[in-house]
Scaffold this motif. Structure first.
Motif, short mmCIF file in Angstrom:
data_model
loop_
_atom_site.label_atom_id
_atom_site.label_comp_id
_atom_site.label_asym_id
_atom_site.label_seq_id
_atom_site.Cartn_x
_atom_site.Cartn_y
_atom_site.Cartn_z
N LEU A 314 -37.41 -31.42 -82.39
CA LEU A 314 -36.65 -32.16 -81.38
C LEU A 314 -37.56 -32.74 -80.31
O LEU A 314 -37.34 -33.87 -79.84
CB LEU A 314 -35.60 -31.24 -80.75
CG LEU A 314 -34.47 -30.78 -81.68
CD1 LEU A 314 -33.59 -29.74 -80.98
CD2 LEU A 314 -33.64 -31.96 -82.16
N ASP A 315 -38.58 -31.99 -79.91
CA ASP A 315 -39.54 -32.50 -78.93
C ASP A 315 -40.26 -33.73 -79.45
O ASP A 315 -40.47 -34.71 -78.72
CB ASP A 315 -40.55 -31.41 -78.56
CG ASP A 315 -40.00 -30.42 -77.55
OD1 ASP A 315 -38.99 -30.74 -76.90
OD2 ASP A 315 -40.57 -29.32 -77.43
N LEU A 316 -40.67 -33.69 -80.72
CA LEU A 316 -41.36 -34.84 -81.30
C LEU A 316 -40.45 -36.06 -81.35
O LEU A 316 -40.87 -37.18 -81.03
CB LEU A 316 -41.84 -34.49 -82.71
CG LEU A 316 -43.03 -33.55 -82.81
CD1 LEU A 316 -43.25 -33.12 -84.26
CD2 LEU A 316 -44.30 -34.21 -82.26
N CYS A 317 -39.22 -35.85 -81.77
CA CYS A 317 -38.27 -36.97 -81.83
C CYS A 317 -38.06 -37.58 -80.45
O CYS A 317 -38.02 -38.81 -80.29
CB CYS A 317 -36.94 -36.49 -82.40
SG CYS A 317 -36.97 -36.12 -84.17
N LYS A 318 -37.96 -36.74 -79.44
CA LYS A 318 -37.70 -37.21 -78.09
C LYS A 318 -38.90 -37.94 -77.50
O LYS A 318 -38.76 -39.01 -76.90
CB LYS A 318 -37.32 -36.02 -77.20
CG LYS A 318 -37.02 -36.40 -75.76
CD LYS A 318 -36.63 -35.17 -74.96
CE LYS A 318 -36.33 -35.54 -73.51
NZ LYS A 318 -35.94 -34.34 -72.71
N GLN A 319 -40.09 -37.38 -77.69
CA GLN A 319 -41.26 -37.92 -77.02
C GLN A 319 -41.90 -39.10 -77.77
O GLN A 319 -42.66 -39.86 -77.17
CB GLN A 319 -42.29 -36.81 -76.82
CG GLN A 319 -41.79 -35.69 -75.92
CD GLN A 319 -42.84 -34.62 -75.65
OE1 GLN A 319 -44.04 -34.92 -75.53
NE2 GLN A 319 -42.41 -33.37 -75.55
#
Length: 328
Positions: A314-319
């Motif tokens: 989720l962090d990768l998708c967001k950032q």
């Protein structure tokens, strides 16, 4: 398909009952290399402490691999099965049909990994020297396995073979019998009823397999899961993988990966990036509006802690304005 069964291939231990597995696990673990340890307590997905893993290495044997005539698929299959079983695959070596090369490889891999599998070099011809090379490496002689010879004759006879393997027969029969000539110190396991060929275990953690892919795959599937379960006290914990795609350049991706790797390393999470080219006209994962004739970066998140793998995804998708990529 005939039932596949597995006995244990740890030198000096010859169990005959499934009920005895748990009591043997402690003794089995003592035979493992000190390079890795098995946890005494299993940890939950919410634990911050990354679980320890058994380590594995693979030795591919054959001139035909090194000269490009044959594509090795066995190491790829073995690596996938290790991943599914939570075994840390650390090294793949490809060596020629030479005594010194085979001996040096298996000695080193055996001393630095918990599980070592080999494939290739166990046929009836002059260049099939895997058994004899391993015997030399560990200072043991070769001897015929009466049990294997009987299985060979029974199974081959049922298939209509006339010149059955015989160490004292014709040149053809002697050549066939070479496939039952193993290191004297080895322990034999017959994981599948349909095959006469055994898994030959030497030095407690070297497991010798045939090189024929279909045969190799069936025997690995019958053998590896129970071996791993025994060595890990039935605490098998598979790896989890998530893939995230992004159209950001790798130079943009790099600092984000570095930051997140530092954050999630405490959970045993590992990140990687893999640029891939999307050809013109191919529909892209994000619906086709982007990426025609351009480079996409696929980001990999791997770990045993399923919750933390998901958080990192989720962090990768967001950032990085990322999107999910199928893992298969």
């Amino acid at each position: 398909m005939p039932l596949c069964r597995l006995t244990y291939c740890i030198q000096g231990i010859a169990p005959t009952a499934v009920a005895a597995r748990a009591s043997r696990a402690h003794g089995l673990r003592r035979t493992l290399s000190s390079a890795s340890s098995v946890p005494s307590n299993s940890s939950s997905n919410s634990s911050s402490q990354p679980p320890h893993s058994l380590t594995a290495a693979f030795c591919v044997i054959g001139d035909e691999i090194l000269n490009g005539r044959v594509l090795d698929v066995n190491s790829h299959f073995f690596a996938k099965r290790c991943f599914e079983l939570g075994v840390e695959m650390e090294k793949i070596e490809i060596v020629p049909d030479k005594y010194s090369a085979i001996a040096a490889s298996v000695q080193h891999l055996s001393s630095t990994h918990d599980i070592v599998f080999t494939s290739g070099g166990i046929g009836p011809t002059h260049d099939d020297i895997t058994y004899s090379a391993i015997a030399r490496a560990f200072g043991t002689e070769l001897e015929y396995s009466t049990r294997t010879l009987h299985r060979m004759r029974d199974i081959m006879g049922n298939r209509g073979v006339v010149n059955l393997p015989d160490p004292h027969g014709s040149p053809e029969q002697i050549a066939g019998a070479r496939m039952a000539l193993f290191p004297k110190s080895a322990t034999l396991t017959f994981p599948c009823d349909e095959f006469w060929v055994p898994v030959v275990c030497v030095a407690r953690n070297i497991h010798v397999f045939p090189g024929i892919p279909k045969l190799f795959e069936k025997m690995v599937d019958a053998y590896l899961p129970t071996l791993v379960s025994t060595l890990s006290d039935k605490r098998i914990r598979a790896f989890n993988r998530a893939l995230v795609g992004t159209w950001s350049r790798e130079s943009v991706v790099a600092p984000v990966l570095t930051r997140l790797q530092g954050l999630y390393s405490q959970y045993g999470i590992r990140l990687g990036s893999y640029p891939t080219w999307v050809p013109e006209g191919r529909k892209t994962t994000d619906g086709g509006s982007k990426g025609l004739h351009r480079s996409m970066v696929v980001l990999s998140v791997v770990g045993k802690n399923k919750d933390q793998v998901e958080k990192c995804r989720l962090d990768l998708c967001k950032q990085l304005d990322g999107f999910d990529v199928p893992t298969t």
